[in-house]
Each structure stands twice: as C-alpha cells, then as structure tokens.
Write an enzyme that holds these catalytic residues in place. Structure first.
Site, mmCIF file in Angstrom:
data_model
loop_
_atom_site.group_PDB
_atom_site.id
_atom_site.type_symbol
_atom_site.label_atom_id
_atom_site.label_comp_id
_atom_site.label_asym_id
_atom_site.label_seq_id
_atom_site.Cartn_x
_atom_site.Cartn_y
_atom_site.Cartn_z
ATOM 1 N N SER A 1 56.662 -33.297 26.497
ATOM 2 C CA SER A 1 56.444 -31.825 26.747
ATOM 3 C C SER A 1 55.924 -31.561 28.094
ATOM 4 C CB SER A 1 55.336 -31.834 25.695
ATOM 5 O OG SER A 1 55.416 -31.809 24.276
ATOM 6 N N ARG B 1 57.722 -28.737 30.953
ATOM 7 C CA ARG B 1 56.684 -27.760 31.628
ATOM 8 C C ARG B 1 56.552 -28.039 33.050
ATOM 9 N NH1 ARG B 1 55.775 -28.448 26.229
ATOM 10 N NH2 ARG B 1 54.918 -26.796 25.029
ATOM 11 N N GLY C 1 65.109 -28.551 21.616
ATOM 12 C CA GLY C 1 64.669 -26.927 20.971
ATOM 13 C C GLY C 1 63.424 -26.586 21.911
ATOM 14 N N ARG D 1 69.014 -24.645 14.435
ATOM 15 C CA ARG D 1 67.583 -24.509 14.237
ATOM 16 C C ARG D 1 67.095 -23.171 14.473
ATOM 17 N NH1 ARG D 1 65.396 -29.454 18.066
ATOM 18 N NH2 ARG D 1 63.176 -28.850 17.049
ATOM 19 N N SER E 1 52.485 -23.390 16.033
ATOM 20 C CA SER E 1 53.640 -23.855 16.858
ATOM 21 C C SER E 1 53.208 -23.667 18.303
ATOM 22 C CB SER E 1 54.788 -22.943 16.489
ATOM 23 O OG SER E 1 56.002 -23.256 17.472
ATOM 24 N N GLN F 1 55.454 -24.233 20.547
ATOM 25 C CA GLN F 1 56.606 -23.744 21.336
ATOM 26 C C GLN F 1 56.704 -22.229 21.267
ATOM 27 O OE1 GLN F 1 60.027 -25.546 19.475
ATOM 28 N NE2 GLN F 1 59.724 -27.531 20.269
ATOM 29 N N ASP G 1 55.094 -34.670 15.494
ATOM 30 C CA ASP G 1 56.494 -35.424 15.707
ATOM 31 C C ASP G 1 56.216 -36.677 15.212
ATOM 32 O OD1 ASP G 1 57.659 -33.065 16.961
ATOM 33 O OD2 ASP G 1 56.759 -33.362 18.947
ATOM 34 N N LYS H 1 63.015 -29.688 12.064
ATOM 35 C CA LYS H 1 63.169 -30.242 13.485
ATOM 36 C C LYS H 1 64.507 -30.716 13.817
ATOM 37 C CE LYS H 1 58.743 -30.663 14.538
ATOM 38 N NZ LYS H 1 58.534 -30.149 15.887
ATOM 39 N N ARG I 1 63.963 -39.372 16.408
ATOM 40 C CA ARG I 1 62.849 -40.307 15.854
ATOM 41 C C ARG I 1 62.880 -40.754 14.655
ATOM 42 N NH1 ARG I 1 59.257 -38.515 19.819
ATOM 43 N NH2 ARG I 1 59.320 -36.291 20.578
#
Length: 446
Positions: free
Chosen positions: A22, A26, A94, A122, A167, A169, A315, A342, A388
């Site tokens: 993550s 960014r 995603g 998705r 969320s 995201q 996650d 997911k 995962r």
C-alpha cells in the site's frame, strides 16, 4: 505455477518480509505529483507496485530503479503529467486502478485503464460514482468494470462524502481527486481503514485536516518531494505470524514490520485467539510506526471475531481462516462482505479449499463459520489466481498429515516476490512446480 508443500515443519529465525504494498503504491504516485526529488527505500518489487511505477513512467515521470528496493522519482508537480501513448495496463492491481481513477480525473488528457481477467471482474462503481459527484467523467465496461476511460479536462469540485462501506481505496481516490478540486473535499468513514494516504500527504507537506473518522483537504496545494522508507508489509508478515502460531515448536522474529494502527487487526485477532506475539523495538520511520514481532507457537482457541476489527484485517483473512481451522472450537466471522470482491471471492474459495482438506468451513454471505481440528488431510487446493489464498494454504501444511498441492500460484509475485525462498529459509518444506509439465507427466504415465 504450483506450490508443493510437505507436511510438518517448524518456523524459526529472523526474517524481513518485503516492503508494504500500500505504501509503495502511494510513494510512487505522490512522488510523481510532488515538486522535486523523492527517494524511496524498501520499495516492494512485486508485480502490483511495479505496475504503478510503469504507469507513471508512461506519463512522462523520470523514475530510477528499483535497485534493491531503492527508487528515485523526479516529481513533475500536480500538473506535469503527460498523456500516455496508449492504455495503461495495471495487471492485477485493484489499488492502482481505483486510486488512479481519482488522480487522473484531475488531468487535462484522457486515459484508459486496463487489467488482467481478475481485475476486469472487480467492481469499480464504488469509486466511479462518488468521483462523478465531484465532476469526473469515467466510462466503464458493462456492470461498472474495467476497462475504464477517465476523461480529462473536467472541472472538479469538492464534496462531503460519507462512505457507505469502509474502503481505504475509495477514500484515497477521492482525496487524490481533491488535490485538483475547487474547494474542500471531505470523506467520512463508517469504520477506520488504513490511513497511509493521509499520512503520506502530510509527509509531502500537504495540509490534511482530520477529526475522528472524517478527513478533509483543500484543493490547489503543492506537494514537496523528500525521503520515504517503506516498512515491511504486515499483510505479508501475517502468513508467518499464523504459520509460527500453529506449527509446534516455532519461534520466529519478523523485523521492521509496519504497525500502522489501521492495519494491526491481524495481530489483535490472533492475540484474542491466544497467539503468543510480542511487539519489540517500537519506533517511527517516515511517519509510520514500525516494530519487530516475535511469535512463538501457542494453542489457539476459536472466537467470534469482533466486527470492529474486520476493516483493520481485511487482507489477512485468508490466512486467519487457516488459524481458525487449527483453533480449538468454533470461529465465526461476520461483517466481511468485502472479501467477496477481492482478487477472488475469498469466502467461497477459502471455504472450498478448507473443506477439501477435511475442515468444517461454512461460508456465510458476509463471512465464515469454521470448526477447528487438530490436524488435516492433504490434497490439492485451487487458489483461483489469488496470491493471498495461495500463501495461506502453504501455512496449512504445517498441520497436515499429507502433502498439500496448491494450483495457480503465479500471482504470489504481485505482493510477495521471493516468498518460496523466504518460507524455505524459515523451515517450510515448500517448492515450486510447473502445472502444465506435471499434468503432461501424469497423462504419459502408464
């Protein structure tokens, strides 16, 4: 690619898992939009984060690396991106697609975003609709899925938006669009989600106002480049937290793990189940809390997972389901509808895989009921291309009586390059195989 895991194994030693996915995403995005140079260390060299990196190169950003986790980004400022020559392929990511919807909504040019078959299924309406309320124009495929075309040149205005479902995201996409919007953009969450975007915006010198679960920014500011050190990803550490908890005699220390309070649900849930996890050497690096985690094997017990912890561990549930399957008694998860959308339907796929190994796992619309047992049979499990799920079932072998074979594992590199080697160093009897070659060998055998 297949994974083949022999039963048993004890996890020992000191490990550092790859950088946080993550934060890596960014860091590239905000470094590109900043003025001046941004130097990143600990960058995750996995397929998802590399897709983000390639995207900004395609939009004219000079990026050096990655070299052993080091990346240097020459920022072009908020209005310095250039139109790419063609569609931007985001693979399986995603996070990249949803965050880019917000960022690209403020550009002067049109952009088309594509992805692999999994990403193209998705849901994207959850980010398209609130961005449209800000003035963005985003065209999607039937059902609100990729490919997406983000139309440039649209005047954006701030909104005050309440997320219907927690969320990070969607929140991040709106905040990134808010950088380009006239006025104030505010997002209110129904429950806490990861706050890496807010922390990093502040680290780049952009004013962020936060009060409880409401975060606001004013459009028209500037970002300043600087230094970013990416901590080890707690989502990747989670596989070893569970593996060491359930494999008798294990004692492992995971170094430099990101301990952002919006991400530590996996530690809290495992502790509620009786896991022996020590948090050592706590410190702060680049605005993010970091620590070493020592975990030793312990008898786990089933629990009703508190719904307040669900967004803080969203996650990590594939491997938490493995922990539940080893725990004494029943574990019940509710309030986790997000797992259905997911990289796979993680509720359905994990329930099917656990059942095939002889575990009682009953899928629910928003979670799962699992009845733990001391050990399991082996067999073949299909990960459905979900990284995962593939890694979660490798840890299941520590309690299996027979080998476990896991199909469709190539996407593990999206988040955890080097997983096989690191797990082997820790004590897991894990190897890779070529599924097509093995199938041919089986068909040719007498």
């Amino acid at each position: 690619m297949e994974f083949h895991v022999r039963p048993g194994g004890v996890l020992r030693g000191r490990l550092r898992v790859p950088g946080d996915k993550s934060i890596s995403h960014r860091a590239i995005m905000l470094g590109a939009l900043a003025e001046g140079e941004t130097r990143i260390s600990g960058f995750l060299e996995g397929a998802d984060a590399l897709a983000t990196l390639r995207t900004f190169r395609a939009m004219g950003v000079d990026i050096d690396g990655p070299h052993q986790g080091r990346v240097t980004v020459q920022g072009v400022g908020l209005h310095g991106l250039r139109a790419p020559e063609g569609p931007l392929d985001l693979g399986n990511s995603g996070t990249s697609m949803r965050l880019l919807c917000g960022l690209l909504a403020g550009q002067s040019f049109d952009t088309t975003l594509t992805g692999d078959a999994s990403l193209s299924r998705r849901p994207m309406r959850r980010v398209i609709d609130p961005l449209a309320a800000m003035g963005a124009v985003i065209e999607s495929g039937q059902g609100g899925t990729a490919p997406l075309t983000v139309r440039g040149g649209q005047p954006l205005h701030g909104i005050d938006y309440e997320l219907p479902v927690a969320s990070a995201q969607v929140k991040s996409a709106l905040l990134l669009a808010g950088l380009y919007a006239r006025g104030r953009t505010c997002v209110t969450e129904p429950a806490p989600t990861r706050d890496h975007t807010e922390r990093m915006l502040a680290g780049f010198g952009y004013p962020v106002q936060q009060e409880g679960r409401r975060v606001c920014i004013e459009g028209g500011g500037r970002l300043r480049g600087g230094e970013i050190e990416v901590p080890a990803d707690i989502s990747s550490a989670a596989f070893f937290l569970v593996g060491a908890s359930i494999a008798e005699g294990s004692d492992i220390t995971l170094e430099h793990v990101g301990m952002n309070p919006t991400r530590t649900g996996v530690v809290e849930i495992l502790r509620l189940m009786g896991a022996d996890i020590q948090v050592l050497n706590e410190r702060e690096v680049g605005g993010e809390p970091v620590a070493d985690l020592r975990v030793r094997s312990a008898p786990l017990k089933g629990i009703a997972i508190p719904e307040a912890l669900v967004p803080l561990a969203i996650d990590e549930f594939p491997v938490l389901f493995i922990a539940a399957a080893c725990a004494e008694g029943e574990t019940l998860l509710t309030g986790a509808e997000e797992l259905r959308v997911k990289e796979s339907d993680r509720i359905a796929v994990m329930a099917k895989g656990l059942t095939s190994l002889g575990v009682t796992a009953e899928p629910q619309p928003d979670g799962m009921r699992i009845v733990g047992q001391p050990d399991w049979s082996g067999g073949r499990v299909h990960s459905h291309g979900d990284h995962r799920i593939a890694m979660a079932f490798t840890m299941a072998a520590t309690r299996a009586r027979e080998p476990i074979e896991i199909e469709d594992c190539a996407n593990v590199n999206t988040s955890f390059p080097g997983f096989v080697e690191l797990a082997g160093d820790a004590g897991l009897a894990l190897s890779r195989g070529d599924a097509e070659r093995r199938a041919q060998q089986r068909s040719n055998s007498p």
